[in-house]
Design a protein around this motif. Sequence first.
Motif, short mmCIF file in Angstrom:
data_model
loop_
_atom_site.label_atom_id
_atom_site.label_comp_id
_atom_site.label_asym_id
_atom_site.label_seq_id
_atom_site.Cartn_x
_atom_site.Cartn_y
_atom_site.Cartn_z
N CYS A 1 33.75 2.01 25.71
CA CYS A 1 33.05 1.56 26.90
C CYS A 1 32.05 2.64 27.29
CB CYS A 1 34.03 1.29 28.04
SG CYS A 1 35.13 -0.11 27.77
N GLY B 1 32.47 -2.69 26.95
CA GLY B 1 31.93 -2.85 28.30
C GLY B 1 30.92 -1.77 28.60
N TYR C 1 37.28 -4.68 31.58
CA TYR C 1 37.20 -4.19 30.20
C TYR C 1 38.53 -4.28 29.48
CZ TYR C 1 32.88 -1.87 31.87
OH TYR C 1 31.65 -1.58 32.42
#
Length: 270
Positions: free
Chosen positions: A12, A62, A249
């Motif tokens: 992420c 994400g 996420y």
Amino acid sequence: MKPLIGRETRLCMSLSARPGNFGTRFHNRLYEATGLDFVYKSFSTTDLPAAIGGIRALNVRGCAISMPFKEAVIALLDGLAPSAAAIDSVNTIVNDDGVLTGHNTDYGAVVDLVADLDRTMPFVLRGSGGMARAVAAALHDSGFANGTIVARNEEAGRALADLYGYRWSAEPGEAAPLLVNVTPLGMTGADEAALAFPGEMIARCEVAFDVVQYPPETPFLRAAAEAGKRRITGTEVATLQALQQFVLYTGVTPSAAQVEEAAAFARANP
């Protein structure tokens, strides 16, 4: 215990013109606390389309989006969640097998933070950018009907005010129980000594709300504390919106104690 970084580790990230460390430290601390095989890294870019292409190509799970990309990124996504579609502003991208959906967790954080306030309370909101739109939408959708948008940019200020049935003013004027700063006034840098609202307005308010995250104590918040006012801080906004990103996420909701510890860690290691 969190697994060692390997080929199964999910990435992420965040994209910002001026990357900070709060989100990176907050997310990675929660990955450790929950034992998730994730890692988080902040990035800056001058080529937004290429960066979004990289999210697709590398299957980044994400991505947090900060200014100045919150509006420009919309055209590069496959769809918007209601929180982002309502205000045409994205601060979070979730990648589901190459399908990129934009969300706005700033909106959700503000809804949570004003949940116990009196909805009949008039407010003055200073700002007209992407974050100001998120805050104004959250106030409107929470039932705050009596508001004034203060913005020197008349076009942007009037557009935001008209969107939600509020008034527009070029400068702060009439006092209100709820004062909300959504500008860089008081932020670390060129405007760090600036007071977002005149002292007489702060003295007459009931709640002082500043979305500025750094420094944690802006001149506005210090003045409100000295006047004995209730405060809602940028750190609270940052923590809640980052928590909502974490859940989007990972699908995991950490405990309140884990969130508090991660936020304290991120604040202590700016």
